[in-house]
Design an enzyme around this catalytic site. Structure first.
Site, PDB file in Angstrom:
ATOM      1  CD  GLN A 126      53.592 -37.651  -9.378  1.00  0.00           C
ATOM      2  OE1 GLN A 126      54.383 -37.639 -10.320  1.00  0.00           O
ATOM      3  NE2 GLN A 126      53.963 -38.012  -8.175  1.00  0.00           N
ATOM      4  N   GLY A 127      49.476 -35.006 -11.234  1.00  0.00           N
ATOM      5  CA  GLY A 127      49.484 -33.583 -11.611  1.00  0.00           C
ATOM      6  C   GLY A 127      50.059 -32.727 -10.497  1.00  0.00           C
ATOM      7  CB  SER A 129      55.713 -30.539 -12.243  1.00  0.00           C
ATOM      8  OG  SER A 129      56.388 -31.560 -11.585  1.00  0.00           O
ATOM      9  CB  SER A 163      54.165 -39.156 -16.954  1.00  0.00           C
ATOM     10  OG  SER A 163      55.420 -38.576 -16.763  1.00  0.00           O
ATOM     11  CD  GLU A 246      57.522 -40.045  -8.706  1.00  0.00           C
ATOM     12  OE1 GLU A 246      57.088 -39.230  -7.867  1.00  0.00           O
ATOM     13  OE2 GLU A 246      57.575 -39.812  -9.919  1.00  0.00           O
TER      14      GLU A 246
HETATM   15  C1  LIG Z   1      60.550 -38.212 -17.395  1.00  0.00           C
HETATM   16  C2  LIG Z   1      59.857 -37.248 -16.488  1.00  0.00           C
HETATM   17  C3  LIG Z   1      58.569 -37.529 -16.042  1.00  0.00           C
HETATM   18  C4  LIG Z   1      57.907 -36.628 -15.211  1.00  0.00           C
HETATM   19  N1  LIG Z   1      56.615 -36.912 -14.835  1.00  0.00           N
HETATM   20  C5  LIG Z   1      55.946 -36.053 -14.045  1.00  0.00           C
HETATM   21  C6  LIG Z   1      54.589 -36.322 -13.679  1.00  0.00           C
HETATM   22  O1  LIG Z   1      54.008 -37.328 -14.101  1.00  0.00           O
HETATM   23  N2  LIG Z   1      53.950 -35.440 -12.894  1.00  0.00           N
HETATM   24  C7  LIG Z   1      54.550 -34.307 -12.415  1.00  0.00           C
HETATM   25  O2  LIG Z   1      53.920 -33.581 -11.655  1.00  0.00           O
HETATM   26  N3  LIG Z   1      55.834 -34.004 -12.758  1.00  0.00           N
HETATM   27  C8  LIG Z   1      56.542 -34.847 -13.572  1.00  0.00           C
HETATM   28  N4  LIG Z   1      57.838 -34.556 -13.947  1.00  0.00           N
HETATM   29  C9  LIG Z   1      58.414 -33.274 -13.556  1.00  0.00           C
HETATM   30  C10 LIG Z   1      59.535 -33.349 -12.525  1.00  0.00           C
HETATM   31  O3  LIG Z   1      59.047 -33.664 -11.249  1.00  0.00           O
HETATM   32  C11 LIG Z   1      60.232 -31.987 -12.567  1.00  0.00           C
HETATM   33  O4  LIG Z   1      60.833 -31.862 -13.849  1.00  0.00           O
HETATM   34  C12 LIG Z   1      61.304 -31.853 -11.511  1.00  0.00           C
HETATM   35  O5  LIG Z   1      60.737 -31.808 -10.220  1.00  0.00           O
HETATM   36  C13 LIG Z   1      62.166 -30.585 -11.734  1.00  0.00           C
HETATM   37  O6  LIG Z   1      61.376 -29.462 -11.891  1.00  0.00           O
HETATM   38  P1  LIG Z   1      61.578 -28.463 -13.125  1.00  0.00           P
HETATM   39  O7  LIG Z   1      61.605 -29.288 -14.380  1.00  0.00           O
HETATM   40  O8  LIG Z   1      60.562 -27.404 -13.014  1.00  0.00           O
HETATM   41  O9  LIG Z   1      63.044 -27.864 -12.949  1.00  0.00           O
HETATM   42  P2  LIG Z   1      63.446 -26.621 -12.036  1.00  0.00           P
HETATM   43  O10 LIG Z   1      62.828 -26.781 -10.694  1.00  0.00           O
HETATM   44  O11 LIG Z   1      63.152 -25.372 -12.783  1.00  0.00           O
HETATM   45  O12 LIG Z   1      65.005 -26.818 -11.905  1.00  0.00           O
HETATM   46  C14 LIG Z   1      65.916 -26.413 -12.929  1.00  0.00           C
HETATM   47  C15 LIG Z   1      67.338 -26.702 -12.443  1.00  0.00           C
HETATM   48  O13 LIG Z   1      67.614 -25.936 -11.254  1.00  0.00           O
HETATM   49  C16 LIG Z   1      68.019 -26.783 -10.198  1.00  0.00           C
HETATM   50  N5  LIG Z   1      67.500 -26.283  -8.914  1.00  0.00           N
HETATM   51  C17 LIG Z   1      66.259 -25.815  -8.669  1.00  0.00           C
HETATM   52  N6  LIG Z   1      66.132 -25.465  -7.382  1.00  0.00           N
HETATM   53  C18 LIG Z   1      67.304 -25.737  -6.775  1.00  0.00           C
HETATM   54  C19 LIG Z   1      67.802 -25.606  -5.444  1.00  0.00           C
HETATM   55  N7  LIG Z   1      67.037 -25.122  -4.454  1.00  0.00           N
HETATM   56  N8  LIG Z   1      69.082 -25.987  -5.194  1.00  0.00           N
HETATM   57  C20 LIG Z   1      69.877 -26.494  -6.177  1.00  0.00           C
HETATM   58  N9  LIG Z   1      69.463 -26.630  -7.475  1.00  0.00           N
HETATM   59  C21 LIG Z   1      68.205 -26.264  -7.766  1.00  0.00           C
HETATM   60  C22 LIG Z   1      67.407 -28.139 -10.509  1.00  0.00           C
HETATM   61  O14 LIG Z   1      68.145 -29.197  -9.899  1.00  0.00           O
HETATM   62  C23 LIG Z   1      67.516 -28.175 -12.039  1.00  0.00           C
HETATM   63  O15 LIG Z   1      68.813 -28.588 -12.422  1.00  0.00           O
HETATM   64  C24 LIG Z   1      58.537 -35.427 -14.794  1.00  0.00           C
HETATM   65  C25 LIG Z   1      59.841 -35.142 -15.232  1.00  0.00           C
HETATM   66  C26 LIG Z   1      60.491 -36.037 -16.083  1.00  0.00           C
HETATM   67  C27 LIG Z   1      61.880 -35.688 -16.549  1.00  0.00           C
END
Ligand SMILES: Cc1cc2nc3c(=O)[nH]c(=O)nc-3n(C[C@H](O)[C@H](O)[C@H](O)COP(=O)(O)OP(=O)(O)OC[C@H]3O[C@@H](n4cnc5c(N)ncnc54)[C@H](O)[C@@H]3O)c2cc1C
Length: 383
Positions: A126-127, A129, A163, A246
């Site tokens: 899934q692409g 993020s 992932s 999901e």
């Molecule tokens: C095990 C795992 C598997 C994953 N697999 C995939 C995958 O296969 N494909 C894919 O596309 N993605 C994948 N992801 C990514 C996942 O969807 C993102 O990590 C997640 O959506 C958070 O985005 P970020 O890491 O950029 O954090 P950020 O968006 O940068 O957030 C950082 C912090 O700020 C907080 N925050 C941000 N905005 C707000 C708001 N408006 N209000 C309150 N708090 C806020 C968040 O809660 C977090 O604590 C995976 C993540 C993990 C951990």
């Protein structure tokens, strides 16, 4: 096979008990595979996926014409539940991608892509993020520029946390196709074959030692218009369909797995009797409550799905409940059974580490709370 009450026992509508019996017999006849020392976790799970498929245990609720068994969501849930209770490896995590294709792909694409996805002939990732677009997915900057003759797109950008991309054949890719239009109507989805020129996959190692995460670089990647899933601008709706499936607690076999571990914790506390500190007894008690709330909720969700309700923003409640139940359970397990499950190679320690990610993947807990506040409770926003 099972040594505890199955959490999602719905009685016997539509031959469900016969299906459960069929699966128990199949599991008894097919001993669970063991991971080989030279085998990566993803490779092992893929081997398991193919074996499950050969038994007819993948895609229970996908129509037969697309390689499934044409049964109901309840049958899929029952299979996940039995597998968890049988301590089988995880259920292939493809249900949410399959639902996205069922809803948005053309008839030709569904017929071509879904049977191979269910069989494990093609592995998908899934692409969504990106480095600057996780919680704020609509802010993605990967751009797909359509050619003048309309026949293809050239895609440039970077995805992150993809992932198991290094083990995948296809990526369900989101890219912006219009830089001027509002974010939610300018994102488009594609089925991108990962062996395409211009695609670079770079794996990253996680704290539990697994190589789940990848960076995905896209440099002038040509994607044919026929590989687009849905219309231009449908990508946001497709993404929401995907994450809503999901985020649910149903299809994973987690509930029965939690139930087994919880039963062990209760037994341990009972056996140790007065020697157990009060704090630990309360911690196990809280796990029991979390688990029962989660099970009650999952039952309701299954009934809704059976009634034909499509997963919506209420799946954010599932995600929060599941995260809380899972994280507390593994935290408590480390305290109650430190020798058996602790750091020194204990199997559950890996699961404890992975449980920390539950409040991030599929959308963070803060984002789930925002969705509940805005879309379900209709609370005014602070600004
Ligand atoms: C095990 C795992 C598997 C994953 N697999 C995939 C995958 O296969 N494909 C894919 O596309 N993605 C994948 N992801 C990514 C996942 O969807 C993102 O990590 C997640 O959506 C958070 O985005 P970020 O890491 O950029 O954090 P950020 O968006 O940068 O957030 C950082 C912090 O700020 C907080 N925050 C941000 N905005 C707000 C708001 N408006 N209000 C309150 N708090 C806020 C968040 O809660 C977090 O604590 C995976 C993540 C993990 C951990």
């Amino acid at each position: 096979m099972t040594d505890h009450d199955l959490p999602l026992d719905f009685g016997d509508p539509a031959g469900l008990e016969a299906l459960r019996n069929e699966l128990r017999a199949w599991l008894a006849a097919h001993p669970l595979p063991k991971r080989r020392p030279d085998e990566a976790p993803a490779e092992f799970l893929h081997r398991w996926h193919r074996r499950l498929y050969s038994g007819g245990w993948v895609g229970l609720d996908v129509p037969e014409e697309y390689g499934g068994r044409g049964l109901t969501a309840l049958h899929q849930v029952a299979v996940s539940d039995e597998l968890g209770a049988g301590r089988a490896p995880g259920v292939p995590r493809i249900g949410y991608l399959a639902h996205a294709l069922l809803e948005f792909a053309s008839q030709e694409q569904r017929a071509r892509l879904l049977p191979r996805m269910l069989a494990g002939d093609d592995v998908w990732c899934q692409g969504f993020s990106e480095p600057g677009a996780g919680s704020d997915l609509a802010g993605m900057s990967t751009y797909a520029r359509r050619s003048d003759d309309g026949g293809h797109y050239l895609v440039n950008g970077q995805k992150l946390w993809t992932s198991y991309a290094q083990y995948s054949d296809y990526c369900l890719l989101l890219a912006r196709t219009d830089r001027q239009a509002p974010a939610h109507s300018s994102i488009t989805a594609f089925a991108l074959p990962l062996d395409r020129a211009g695609v670079t996959v770079r794996p990253l190692k996680a704290a539990n030692g697994d190589d789940e995460f990848c960076e995905l670089f896209l440099d002038d990647v040509r994607i044919e218009t026929a590989e687009r899933i849905g219309a231009e601008g449908d990508g946001w709706s497709l993404a929401m369909t995907t994450v809503n499936y999901e985020r649910n607690a149903l299809d994973t076999g987690h509930l029965s797995k939690y139930g087994l571990l919880l039963e062990r914790l209760r037994q341990e506390v009972r056996e140790r009797g007065d020697g157990v500190p009060d704090g630990l007894v309360s911690a196990v008690g809280r796990c029991v409550v979390d688990y029962q709330v989660l099970v009650a909720h999952a039952r309701r969700r299954t009934a809704e799905r059976l009634a034909g309700r499509v997963a919506g923003p209420e799946s954010s409640i599932d995600k929060l409940l599941m995260t809380r139940a899972e994280q507390r359970l593994y935290e408590t397990a480390l305290q109650v059974l430190p020798d058996e499950l602790g750091r020194d190679g204990g199997a559950v320690y890996g699961e404890y580490l992975y449980s920390r990610a539950a409040s991030v993947y599929g959308g963070t807990s803060q984002i789930q709370r925002n969705i509940i506040a805005k879309r379900l409770l209709r609370l005014p926003s602070a600004s």
